[in-house]
Design a protein around this motif. Structure first.
Motif, PDB file in Angstrom:
ATOM      1  N   ALA A 109       0.803  -1.217   0.000  1.00 57.35           N
ATOM      2  CA  ALA A 109       0.000   0.000   0.000  1.00 57.35           C
ATOM      3  C   ALA A 109       0.838   1.271   0.000  1.00 57.35           C
ATOM      4  N   ALA A 110       2.155   1.140   0.003  1.00 58.78           N
ATOM      5  CA  ALA A 110       3.027   2.317   0.050  1.00 58.78           C
ATOM      6  C   ALA A 110       2.907   3.141  -1.224  1.00 58.78           C
ATOM      7  N   ARG A 111       2.924   4.444  -1.074  1.00 58.81           N
ATOM      8  CA  ARG A 111       2.861   5.365  -2.208  1.00 58.81           C
ATOM      9  C   ARG A 111       4.028   6.346  -2.112  1.00 58.81           C
ATOM     10  N   ASN A 112       4.269   7.025  -3.229  1.00 53.17           N
ATOM     11  CA  ASN A 112       5.380   7.980  -3.295  1.00 53.17           C
ATOM     12  C   ASN A 112       6.680   7.333  -2.823  1.00 53.17           C
ATOM     13  N   VAL A 113       6.897   6.107  -3.267  1.00 54.25           N
ATOM     14  CA  VAL A 113       8.110   5.388  -2.869  1.00 54.25           C
ATOM     15  C   VAL A 113       9.293   5.935  -3.660  1.00 54.25           C
ATOM     16  N   GLY A 114      10.336   6.273  -2.960  1.00 53.91           N
ATOM     17  CA  GLY A 114      11.562   6.734  -3.605  1.00 53.91           C
ATOM     18  C   GLY A 114      12.714   5.825  -3.248  1.00 53.91           C
ATOM     19  N   LEU A 115      13.544   5.516  -4.231  1.00 54.46           N
ATOM     20  CA  LEU A 115      14.736   4.696  -4.013  1.00 54.46           C
ATOM     21  C   LEU A 115      15.973   5.528  -4.309  1.00 54.46           C
ATOM     22  N   SER A 116      16.960   5.422  -3.462  1.00 54.88           N
ATOM     23  CA  SER A 116      18.230   6.099  -3.712  1.00 54.88           C
ATOM     24  C   SER A 116      18.921   5.462  -4.910  1.00 54.88           C
ATOM     25  N   ASN A 117      19.640   6.267  -5.674  1.00 57.60           N
ATOM     26  CA  ASN A 117      20.410   5.709  -6.787  1.00 57.60           C
ATOM     27  C   ASN A 117      21.802   5.253  -6.345  1.00 57.60           C
ATOM     28  N   ALA A 118      22.083   5.379  -5.051  1.00 54.84           N
ATOM     29  CA  ALA A 118      23.395   4.977  -4.519  1.00 54.84           C
ATOM     30  C   ALA A 118      23.326   3.556  -3.974  1.00 54.84           C
ATOM     31  N   LEU A 119      24.192   2.700  -4.471  1.00 60.41           N
ATOM     32  CA  LEU A 119      24.406   1.392  -3.852  1.00 60.41           C
ATOM     33  C   LEU A 119      25.448   1.618  -2.760  1.00 60.41           C
ATOM     34  N   CYS A 120      24.992   1.740  -1.539  1.00 60.65           N
ATOM     35  CA  CYS A 120      25.917   2.109  -0.469  1.00 60.65           C
ATOM     36  C   CYS A 120      26.450   0.878   0.251  1.00 60.65           C
ATOM     37  N   ALA A 121      27.580   1.036   0.884  1.00 62.07           N
ATOM     38  CA  ALA A 121      28.227  -0.051   1.613  1.00 62.07           C
ATOM     39  C   ALA A 121      27.689  -0.126   3.041  1.00 62.07           C
ATOM     40  N   ARG A 122      27.972  -1.233   3.691  1.00 59.69           N
ATOM     41  CA  ARG A 122      27.515  -1.436   5.062  1.00 59.69           C
ATOM     42  C   ARG A 122      28.097  -0.387   6.007  1.00 59.69           C
ATOM     43  N   THR A 123      29.327   0.021   5.771  1.00 55.91           N
ATOM     44  CA  THR A 123      29.958   1.011   6.647  1.00 55.91           C
ATOM     45  C   THR A 123      29.194   2.333   6.636  1.00 55.91           C
ATOM     46  N   ALA A 124      28.586   2.674   5.500  1.00 57.81           N
ATOM     47  CA  ALA A 124      27.815   3.916   5.416  1.00 57.81           C
ATOM     48  C   ALA A 124      26.576   3.846   6.307  1.00 57.81           C
ATOM     49  N   LEU A 125      25.916   2.695   6.322  1.00 53.33           N
ATOM     50  CA  LEU A 125      24.728   2.546   7.162  1.00 53.33           C
ATOM     51  C   LEU A 125      25.112   2.418   8.631  1.00 53.33           C
ATOM     52  N   ASP A 126      26.225   1.756   8.903  1.00 49.25           N
ATOM     53  CA  ASP A 126      26.689   1.625  10.286  1.00 49.25           C
ATOM     54  C   ASP A 126      26.968   2.987  10.923  1.00 49.25           C
ATOM     55  N   ALA A 127      27.349   3.950  10.080  1.00 48.65           N
ATOM     56  CA  ALA A 127      27.733   5.267  10.600  1.00 48.65           C
ATOM     57  C   ALA A 127      26.531   6.154  10.920  1.00 48.65           C
ATOM     58  N   ILE A 128      25.338   5.724  10.521  1.00 46.46           N
ATOM     59  CA  ILE A 128      24.148   6.550  10.753  1.00 46.46           C
ATOM     60  C   ILE A 128      23.719   6.455  12.217  1.00 46.46           C
ATOM     61  N   GLU A 129      23.484   7.599  12.824  1.00 46.14           N
ATOM     62  CA  GLU A 129      23.006   7.612  14.209  1.00 46.14           C
ATOM     63  C   GLU A 129      21.519   7.260  14.229  1.00 46.14           C
ATOM     64  N   PRO A 130      21.080   6.466  15.204  1.00 47.28           N
ATOM     65  CA  PRO A 130      19.648   6.125  15.286  1.00 47.28           C
ATOM     66  C   PRO A 130      18.730   7.339  15.341  1.00 47.28           C
ATOM     67  N   SER A 131      19.152   8.391  16.043  1.00 52.04           N
ATOM     68  CA  SER A 131      18.294   9.576  16.127  1.00 52.04           C
ATOM     69  C   SER A 131      18.135  10.248  14.766  1.00 52.04           C
TER      70      SER A 131
END
Length: 342
Positions: A109-131
């Motif tokens: 049911a999701a609408r206005n779905v956007g996908l990033s064009n970046a295939l990012c590495a795990r280290t990039a996601l690990d660096a994101i703060e939960p807040s």
């Protein structure tokens, strides 16, 4: 039994409230410190689950009928180069991928779905703060733009396993299943997505196989991707090593052992032949603080048994980083390796 269940529910609720307070205040450092102090993998995993749930089920946003949900598709990429090459980390046609997912029912049911064009590495996601993830989910601004693409450098003549992530965001009714739920059946959309990715990432002189995994919440993605990457690499190791050992010297001996060293803990799988001492191959499975050692050993044993490895041995104690001989891996004839596990 009822008292225990009630106590567990109260404990989970307390963890959730603790996580929400720190997320609202941007106190990510306190979350990291608490995770480091947890006495066991199960306790750390439980605390991290509470942090993830606090973001995914944001009470402050529950007054709205719709909300933004952030997610990531882990993509395992197996590459082999006939010459050195570079596989791009940027998707040229993310809209085509979104359309394929929508066509095969993955977006629900999701609408206005956007996908990033970046295939990012795990280290990039690990660096994101939960807040930060909580803040992004309230801003209704689409997938995070801070994530940089990560290319893959392919070496000649060697199969490699990597994991990259397609990060996205979608607006959906709060009482409707999330994309994580509607896309959980990978059989419906996995092959079409894999074909699109292999077309997008095609590179001269490189054989590339894309293995999409079901999406997960953004905070859960690094662990899910790590697990998928290691398991794919282990499958590749077992397939190649069994073929080589069986061709050279018949059936191998496989030994599963746990090791503790300066760099941390890991599980190792040693494969050797009783007929040729020179034949010894090994795989190292590094352990994350949230990992369940018994589950990992079960995954390893299940694959080896499925591949009809009859001489499978499991060392019941934790071993040092290196054996007395200085070797990292064990041979079937080494002292203390025991007998067959089955």
């Amino acid at each position: 039994m009822q008292q225990t269940a009630a106590g567990d529910t109260a404990a989970r609720r307390a963890l959730l409230l603790w996580a929400r307070e720190r997320l609202e205040g941007g106190r990510d450092g306190e979350i990291r410190d608490a995770l480091r102090r947890m006495p066991s993998a199960a306790a750390a995993s439980g605390l991290w689950d509470a942090v993830c749930r606090a973001v995914e089920d944001d009470e402050a946003a529950s007054e709205h009928e719709v909300g933004v949900r952030l997610f990531a598709f882990p993509i395992v990429l197996v590459v082999a180069g006939r010459q050195p090459a570079v596989v791009t980390g940027t998707l040229a046609h993310p809209d085509a991928i979104r359309e394929a997912l929508e066509k095969h029912g993955a977006l629900g049911a999701a609408r206005n779905v956007g996908l990033s064009n970046a295939l990012c590495a795990r280290t990039a996601l690990d660096a994101i703060e939960p807040s930060a993830v909580l803040r992004w989910s309230r801003e209704w601004s689409g997938p995070p733009r801070e994530l940089a693409p990560q290319e893959i450098r392919v070496e000649r003549g060697r199969e490699q396993v990597h994991v990259r992530f397609i990060v996205g965001a979608g607006i959906s009714p709060r009482d409707a299943p999330s994309i994580v739920e509607t896309a959980s059946n990978i059989g419906a959309w996995g092959i079409p997505l894999a074909k699109l990715l292999m077309q997008e990432l095609a590179c001269p002189a490189v054989d590339l196989l894309a293995l999409p995994r079901p999406p997960v919440g953004l905070l859960r993605a690094p662990l899910a991707g790590r697990q998928a990457e290691i398991e794919a690499a282990f499958h590749l190791f077992v397939s190649n090593t069994l073929r080589e050992l069986r061709a050279a010297a018949g059936e191998p001996t496989a030994i599963v052992s746990a090791h503790e060293g300066a760099a941390g803990a890991e599980v190792r799988v040693s494969m050797s032949s009783v007929f040729d001492a020179a034949l010894l191959e090994g795989f190292r499975w590094p352990l994350h603080p949230f990992d369940d050692l018994q589950r990992i050993e079960a995954v390893i044993a299940e694959l080896l048994q499925a591949c009809r490895v009859d001489d499978l041995r499991v060392i019941p104690k934790v071993l040092p980083e290196r054996m007395g001989s200085g070797r990292l891996f064990l041979r079937g004839g080494d002292a203390g390796t025991g007998d067959r596990a089955h």
